[in-house]
Design a protein around this motif. Structure first.
Motif, PDB file in Angstrom:
ATOM      1  N   ALA A 165      -3.970  -1.759  -6.250  1.00 43.19           N
ATOM      2  CA  ALA A 165      -4.667  -3.021  -6.011  1.00 43.19           C
ATOM      3  C   ALA A 165      -4.693  -3.879  -7.273  1.00 43.19           C
ATOM      4  CB  ALA A 165      -6.097  -2.746  -5.531  1.00 43.19           C
ATOM      5  N   ARG A 211      -8.105 -10.116  -1.456  1.00 42.29           N
ATOM      6  CA  ARG A 211      -7.958  -8.926  -0.625  1.00 42.29           C
ATOM      7  C   ARG A 211      -7.756  -7.679  -1.485  1.00 42.29           C
ATOM      8  NH1 ARG A 211      -4.416 -10.842   2.194  1.00 42.29           N
ATOM      9  NH2 ARG A 211      -2.515  -9.924   1.335  1.00 42.29           N
ATOM     10  N   ASN A 212      -6.980  -7.816  -2.556  1.00 38.06           N
ATOM     11  CA  ASN A 212      -6.779  -6.669  -3.445  1.00 38.06           C
ATOM     12  C   ASN A 212      -8.030  -6.379  -4.271  1.00 38.06           C
ATOM     13  OD1 ASN A 212      -3.791  -5.609  -3.537  1.00 38.06           O
ATOM     14  ND2 ASN A 212      -3.656  -7.817  -3.243  1.00 38.06           N
ATOM     15  N   THR A 247      -4.911   4.191  -5.326  1.00 40.37           N
ATOM     16  CA  THR A 247      -5.178   2.980  -4.554  1.00 40.37           C
ATOM     17  C   THR A 247      -5.719   1.871  -5.431  1.00 40.37           C
ATOM     18  OG1 THR A 247      -5.630   4.339  -2.594  1.00 40.37           O
ATOM     19  CG2 THR A 247      -6.404   2.063  -2.554  1.00 40.37           C
ATOM     20  N   ASP A 256       0.839  -1.190   0.000  1.00 41.33           N
ATOM     21  CA  ASP A 256       0.000   0.000   0.000  1.00 41.33           C
ATOM     22  C   ASP A 256       0.878   1.245   0.000  1.00 41.33           C
ATOM     23  OD1 ASP A 256      -2.206  -1.611   0.063  1.00 41.33           O
ATOM     24  OD2 ASP A 256      -2.384  -1.554   2.249  1.00 41.33           O
ATOM     25  N   LYS A 272     -10.129  -4.432  -1.988  1.00 41.30           N
ATOM     26  CA  LYS A 272      -9.591  -3.078  -1.828  1.00 41.30           C
ATOM     27  C   LYS A 272      -9.906  -2.215  -3.048  1.00 41.30           C
ATOM     28  CE  LYS A 272      -5.571  -3.038  -0.066  1.00 41.30           C
ATOM     29  NZ  LYS A 272      -4.111  -3.197   0.062  1.00 41.30           N
TER      30      LYS A 272
END
Length: 313
Positions: free
Chosen positions: A307, A153-154, A303, A26, A157
């Motif tokens: 991701a 998880r990405n 972001t 991140d 996100k």
């Protein structure tokens, strides 16, 4: 000796493979070392920044607040932004189910009519007593993706950043609509004031023309003075329809912002008696820039890109 050497060589190989499978990290928001206030500025802990004031406290005119509320509720662009937020929220909820195992059930049925002269047809007719061969099947499949390398998880996100970005887009559009409505409302009040002055000036020219005509009848002035007064009156009368046209155009523009058909706009009379704050603190410029929705949208885009890099890896 040889197994010992193999174990030594396997350690760097394992580290290389581990570094190759590492996902993206991140990107932290930088925190610059800037002062909280300007140089020689008086710190007032009770004074709030203008960016922190709610909309209803910033605008004290009740008619303007009602106009803004109608615009935020019925504006076509705002309704489209709300639909985009709903779509992003549904996508974010869908990504959450990626952690759940996938269970699939397949059921099939088939019917075959073989030829009466074929081996299958003769066998079915002799042993089963039917001319059709029925085939039924069912299967159950269970799959589950373990989020070892952070793919799910990405994905989550990225979906969350997309949802927040649609929210910031709504905030940006809301800021633009509020600014346009407030600018149009105060411009309309300015046109009303100009129209009122123009009508009073025309009435004054009528009185002046009547006096000059009386003076001309008594022989005190020449006809040139009368003609000059009439020309001045015509010039003043020409401003009134132009201002009325501008008022109608501004009212139509406000109606379009509100999402309604063109109509007259209710507004306060001049002079404005709404109380205004004596002073408003703007704060540090960098802090004000950080509150802008377009800047936050750019941060969320970064972001989302980070991701997607993690998903690809």
């Amino acid at each position: 000796m040889k197994p010992y050497i193999n174990r030594i060589l396997s350690v760097p190989l394992f580290l290389v493979l581990l570094s190759a499978c590492k996902i993206s990290k991140d990107i932290a928001t930088p925190a610059p070392d800037v002062p909280a206030t300007f140089r020689n500025a008086v710190v007032d802990t009770n004074q709030r920044s203008v960016a922190e004031l709610p909309l209803q406290s910033f605008f004290t005119d009740t008619m303007l607040r009602g106009l803004i509320n109608r615009a935020l509720e019925h504006n076509f662009d705002m309704q489209l932004a709300l639909k985009n937020i709903e779509a992003a929220e549904l996508l974010y909820r869908q990504v959450k189910w990626n952690y759940v195992p996938d269970l699939r059930l397949q059921v099939g049925a088939g019917s075959n009519r073989p030829s009466d002269n074929s081996l299958s047809g003769l066998s079915a007719s002799s042993f089963l007593g039917t001319t059709h061969i029925e085939d039924y099947n069912a299967s159950i499949g269970l799959s589950w993706e373990a989020d070892i390398w952070g793919k799910i998880r990405n994905q989550k996100k990225s979906a969350r950043a997309s949802y927040l970005q649609s929210t910031e887009a709504r905030n940006l559009l809301q800021t633009h609509i509020v600014a346009q409505v407030a600018r149009g409302y105060y411009n309309l009040m300015m046109l009303d004031a100009q129209l009122s002055v123009a009508r009073k000036y025309l009435s004054l020219n009528d009185s002046t023309l009547r006096i000059i005509r009386l003076q001309y009848s008594s022989g005190q002035v020449t006809s040139l003075a009368v003609e000059q007064a009439e020309a001045q009156r015509l010039t003043s009368a020409e401003l009134i329809p132009l201002l009325e046209q501008q008022v109608a155009l501004q009212e139509n523009a406000l109606s379009m912002l509100v999402g309604e058909l063109p109509a007259a706009t209710a507004r306060a009379e001049m002079p404005v008696t709404a109380p205004l704050a004596e002073s408003m603190a703007a704060g540090i410029p960098s802090d004000m820039v950080g509150r802008r929705p377009d800047v936050r949208m750019a941060e969320l885009s970064l972001t989302m890109a980070n991701a997607r890099v993690g998903i690809t890896k």
